[in-house]
Motif scaffolding. Structure first.
Motif, mmCIF file in Angstrom:
data_model
loop_
_atom_site.group_PDB
_atom_site.id
_atom_site.type_symbol
_atom_site.label_atom_id
_atom_site.label_comp_id
_atom_site.label_asym_id
_atom_site.label_seq_id
_atom_site.Cartn_x
_atom_site.Cartn_y
_atom_site.Cartn_z
ATOM 1 N N ARG A 69 0.864 -1.191 0.000
ATOM 2 C CA ARG A 69 0.000 0.000 0.000
ATOM 3 C C ARG A 69 0.894 1.232 0.000
ATOM 4 O O ARG A 69 1.538 1.552 0.986
ATOM 5 N N ASP A 123 -2.221 -8.010 -2.569
ATOM 6 C CA ASP A 123 -2.851 -6.825 -3.151
ATOM 7 C C ASP A 123 -1.822 -5.706 -3.245
ATOM 8 O O ASP A 123 -1.022 -5.494 -2.320
ATOM 9 N N THR A 176 -1.815 -1.763 -4.037
ATOM 10 C CA THR A 176 -2.802 -0.685 -4.126
ATOM 11 C C THR A 176 -2.221 0.650 -3.666
ATOM 12 O O THR A 176 -1.053 0.761 -3.315
ATOM 13 N N ASN A 177 -3.087 1.662 -3.689
ATOM 14 C CA ASN A 177 -2.792 2.983 -3.125
ATOM 15 C C ASN A 177 -1.487 3.571 -3.647
ATOM 16 O O ASN A 177 -0.631 4.036 -2.894
ATOM 17 N N ASN A 236 -6.905 -0.162 -6.393
ATOM 18 C CA ASN A 236 -8.051 -0.501 -5.549
ATOM 19 C C ASN A 236 -9.335 0.236 -5.858
ATOM 20 O O ASN A 236 -10.371 -0.086 -5.261
ATOM 21 N N ASP A 247 -3.515 7.208 -9.050
ATOM 22 C CA ASP A 247 -2.708 6.039 -9.388
ATOM 23 C C ASP A 247 -2.166 6.096 -10.812
ATOM 24 O O ASP A 247 -1.353 5.243 -11.194
#
Length: 430
Positions: free
Chosen positions: A213, A251, A253-254, A277, A284
């Motif tokens: 993240r 995952d 993401t961010n 996400n 992003d």
């Protein structure tokens, strides 16, 4: 006598020819090779290779792992995991279960009665039972969420290093390597009911086995991630939805960026890998640059991966859908502004799954693909998707706007399929 002397001489020669490096290789200071995917860009990824001897740890339990992680500090560090570490343990190493985290009068029975859609409706859960669920969930999070800071290498020792029940979280950190480790069963004791998800509502869980993240320069190599221990398919059904206990396996993401995932195995799970996400996370753009190569996705229902915004190079991966799969949805998800460049991947599926099922799009517009094998035969996933999409999905174009330059040797799908079957996952580090 001559024969005897010859045998002795040959024996001595054999001893002299034993490689000096026959003992197990120490990979803890190894860095990402040049050009090995997006994580090799902009200076590469070295993890904790610069750590001094005082910051090299061998850990065998949760308490030791927490001390070594140092709250996610940026100090260069190398953490070697030996044996099995269970994140659901107290400071003395005693096993904890869901009952140990439960507080403030929470019970699943009361929660289900309070938020039954037939009486509660479609409003977000609130009130005493939701507050008790949140308090109970916070107690579990204190134990199982494990923050990984910048300049860190985490490696498993030998062939049986396991972290179970934990969620490794690389949040707003740079320069991280995680290798040769089995990540197992990030089990959420307290899922939340979300009545407005997917039209019918759904259960939402909190923990990925590994979550990047806002992370940059990350190399994930030879890991095995699964739900081993508590498969979701064996969980009960509440409000007509499976009571999920696991979120993602990995995952990204961010705004995470410059990530290489190689020679890893993702297995026995629903939603395996999410890259990006949210459709509205326009920050992003220009990030989420990820390379996935020589990985195996086995018994994965969906998201292998699902991509938003990112430039993702997907090559030499192996996909296996088992014969008894009844809930398979898709493998490659093309979502908002994604740019997936897929080369020489191999898919194995039972007869009731067709090549048209392998790709699904939501607001995505582009997919480059070449060299794909489907049950041993060459296919054009782009052409098949456009010919057989359901009508709710738009046609895709092959122009993704970029061409990968950072990559290792790209083998044929047939050759890669064999090599990945033999070499992907924890305990198989070359």
């Amino acid at each position: 006598m001559r024969k005897r002397h010859l045998v002795v001489a040959l024996g001595l020669l054999g001893m002299l020819c034993v490689p000096a490096h026959a003992e197990a290789r120490d990979i803890s200071r190894e860095t990402l090779p040049p050009n090995d995917g997006w994580a090799a860009a902009a200076g590469g990824t070295t993890g904790g290779a610069a750590a001094d001897d005082a910051h090299v740890y061998t850990v065998t339990d949760r308490a030791g792992l927490v001390r070594a992680l140092d709250g996610g500090s940026d100090t260069p560090k190398i953490i070697k995991i030996a044996g099995t570490i269970d994140a659901n343990t107290d400071d003395d190493g005693n096993r904890l279960d869901c009952a140990d985290y439960t507080t403030d009068g929470y019970s699943l029975r009361k929660y289900l009665a309070a938020y039954d859609p037939r009486t509660w409706g479609a409003a977000k859960p609130s009130g005493p039972q939701e507050e008790a669920r949140q308090a109970s969930a916070a107690r579990q999070a204190e134990r199982v969420v494990l923050p990984v800071g910048s300049n860190t290498t985490i490696v498993g020792l030998g062939s049986k290093a396991v972290l179970k029940g934990g969620s490794l979280q690389v949040s707003d950190a740079d320069n991280v390597i995680i290798r040769n480790l089995e990540l197992r069963d990030a089990y959420d004791c307290f899922p939340v009911w979300q009545p407005n998800t997917g039209g019918l509502g759904d259960w939402k869980t909190a923990y990925d086995t590994l979550w990047l993240r806002g992370a940059t320069h990350v190399w994930v190599d030879h890991i095995t991630a699964s739900d081993k221990g508590h498969p979701d398919e064996k969980e009960a059904t509440y409000f007509a939805r499976n009571y999920l206990r696991h979120d993602g396996l990995l995952d990204i993401t961010n705004g995470s960026d410059l990530v290489t995932v190689s020679w890893s195995r993702f297995a026995d799970h629903d939603k395996a890998m999410l890259i990006g996400n949210g459709d509205t996370a326009t920050g992003d753009r220009g990030k989420l640059r990820v390379t996935l190569h020589h990985n195996e996705f086995e018994s994965v229902v969906q998201r292998a991966p699902r991509v938003r915004f990112g430039q993702v190079h997907l090559y030499n991966n192996r996909y296996v859908v088992p014969d008894d799969a009844h809930d398979y949805r898709y493998s490659v998800g093309v979502s908002t502004e994604s740019a997936i460049y897929a080369e020489n991947n191999a898919f194995h599926t039972p007869g009731h799954i067709e090549a048209a099922d392998l790709v699904k799009s939501w607001n995505g517009t582009a997919l480059h693909q070449s060299g794909t094998l489907f049950n041993g035969y060459p296919v054009d996933l782009l052409a098949i998707h456009n010919a057989y999409n359901s009508g709710s999905e738009r046609d895709l174009t092959a122009d993704v706007g970029w061409t990968p330059t950072l990559h290792t040797k790209i083998d044929s799908a047939e050759a890669a399929d064999r090599e990945v079957a033999r070499g992907a996952g924890a305990g198989r580090t070359p």
